[in-house]
Design an enzyme around this catalytic site. Sequence first.
Site, PDB file in Angstrom:
ATOM      1  N   ASP A  18      -0.070 -11.562   4.303  1.00  0.00           N
ATOM      2  CA  ASP A  18       0.948 -11.948   2.996  1.00  0.00           C
ATOM      3  C   ASP A  18       2.351 -12.105   3.727  1.00  0.00           C
ATOM      4  O   ASP A  18       2.852 -13.153   3.176  1.00  0.00           O
ATOM      5  CB  ASP A  18       0.821 -10.518   2.098  1.00  0.00           C
ATOM      6  CG  ASP A  18      -0.467 -10.471   1.772  1.00  0.00           C
ATOM      7  OD1 ASP A  18      -1.167 -11.276   1.330  1.00  0.00           O
ATOM      8  OD2 ASP A  18      -0.571  -9.313   1.178  1.00  0.00           O
ATOM      9  N   ARG A  98       5.303   4.130   1.574  1.00  0.00           N
ATOM     10  CA  ARG A  98       5.959   2.983   0.663  1.00  0.00           C
ATOM     11  C   ARG A  98       7.173   3.386   0.353  1.00  0.00           C
ATOM     12  O   ARG A  98       8.438   2.656   0.418  1.00  0.00           O
ATOM     13  CB  ARG A  98       5.186   2.618  -0.197  1.00  0.00           C
ATOM     14  CG  ARG A  98       3.882   1.842   0.171  1.00  0.00           C
ATOM     15  CD  ARG A  98       4.370   0.680   0.851  1.00  0.00           C
ATOM     16  NE  ARG A  98       2.966  -0.106   1.310  1.00  0.00           N
ATOM     17  CZ  ARG A  98       2.446  -0.038   2.562  1.00  0.00           C
ATOM     18  NH1 ARG A  98       2.762   0.422   3.514  1.00  0.00           N
ATOM     19  NH2 ARG A  98       1.359  -1.029   2.507  1.00  0.00           N
ATOM     20  N   ASP A 127       1.219  -0.696  -4.404  1.00  0.00           N
ATOM     21  CA  ASP A 127       2.353  -0.764  -3.620  1.00  0.00           C
ATOM     22  C   ASP A 127       3.575  -1.534  -4.156  1.00  0.00           C
ATOM     23  O   ASP A 127       4.554  -1.214  -4.242  1.00  0.00           O
ATOM     24  CB  ASP A 127       1.849  -1.586  -2.237  1.00  0.00           C
ATOM     25  CG  ASP A 127       1.274  -0.743  -1.346  1.00  0.00           C
ATOM     26  OD1 ASP A 127       1.454   0.521  -1.577  1.00  0.00           O
ATOM     27  OD2 ASP A 127       0.725  -1.053  -0.489  1.00  0.00           O
ATOM     28  N   SER A 179      -8.577  -6.445   3.711  1.00  0.00           N
ATOM     29  CA  SER A 179      -7.330  -5.964   3.588  1.00  0.00           C
ATOM     30  C   SER A 179      -7.005  -4.629   4.257  1.00  0.00           C
ATOM     31  O   SER A 179      -7.697  -3.522   3.945  1.00  0.00           O
ATOM     32  CB  SER A 179      -7.144  -6.151   2.126  1.00  0.00           C
ATOM     33  OG  SER A 179      -5.691  -5.545   1.781  1.00  0.00           O
TER      34      SER A 179
END
Length: 407
Positions: A18, A98, A127, A179
């Site tokens: 990404d 995060r 996220d 992923s």
Amino acid sequence: MDKSSIKKVVLAYSGGLDTSIIIPWLKENYGGCEVIAVAANVGQADELDGLEEKALKTGADKIYILDLTEEYVNDYIIPTMQAGALYEEYYLGTSHARPLIAKALVEIAKKEGADAICHGCTGKGNDQVRFELGIKHFAPEMKVIAPWREWSIKSREEEIAYAETHNVPLKINKQTNYSKDKNLWHLSHEGLDLEDTGNEPQYEKEGFLEMGVSPLKAPDAPTYIELTFEKGVPTSLNGEKMTAKEIILALNKIGGANGIGIIDIVENRLVGMKCRGVYETPGGAILYKAHSVLESLTLDKLTMHEKQKLAITFGELVYNGQWFSPLREALSAFVTKTQETVTGKVRLKLYKGNIIKAGVWSDYSLYSEEIATFGESDYDQTDSKGFITLYGLPTKVQAIVKSKVKK
């Protein structure tokens, strides 16, 4: 958002699919803006190899690689572990990393005078919420760019095609692009065959598990370990003084070799859908178990039971991106108070995916062998008669009333 006003963007950069393609995409769609990549080292190990070169070759104007591992362990992992917080069996490995990364992104954005912060989270995931709530907390006016909510790319296959046409180097292909999210606490796997909940994960397939082995491949003999805690913080492993970070890394190796900490769950995402994932958390699973065992000895009944209830709320707050919320901070204050007596040593036996209690000791132990023994003691068993009479009085009164009403 007026794209022409965006001259400098700080990008949360991992070097994965990404964020790798986001660099050329930003250049194309935001008027050739300056892109500053920020890679947060939270223990993803070899994923950081060659990251600077890759970012610059892909078009980034500058890159920061920040070592946040100690802060991650001490200020996020340990407080969550002390709370006993899980989210539907999940040890929150992605979740509590995060907010720390968001905090670092804002610090760099302010330092660089950036106009916006960009992340590579999809519109389907949790996220995006965790990052953006963290950004709002530290920089409420900061603009946020989320390419997955803008571009025409619809799938990981299209991402790979975009990368190939823009000469972005990748370590994955259409057949291997699970992923994944990795840090020193865990590794997650999503996508491909795991999207069918009827498929058993390929635990025995070479390369699927990265932090350990399948329980079927674990040793036939158990491994014993001893963990020492001081006020709920792990301080030594097998008699050797270590930092909490060093203990987690050591437990990852020991636990991984014994097939510990592998879970396969369908979880309820914040955005409303259910999602299936496989998580590896070998050291974390051991640490949670040891801490829980010690608390069973050192916490009184009322505190323990209330703490167990609040652990659900704590886990939901972390999962839902509310790390910086007043409630999470208040719960952490409560947890810190409960940890004042959580000091002692725990012995565990690890065997083919199982964590088995093998002994616990504490100077703050509330367990009294003299009282609890089945042998002779000073405990006066006749005291129980009066206790039961009073404790059972409401039940007795209720039964008498009901019998009179029926008549």
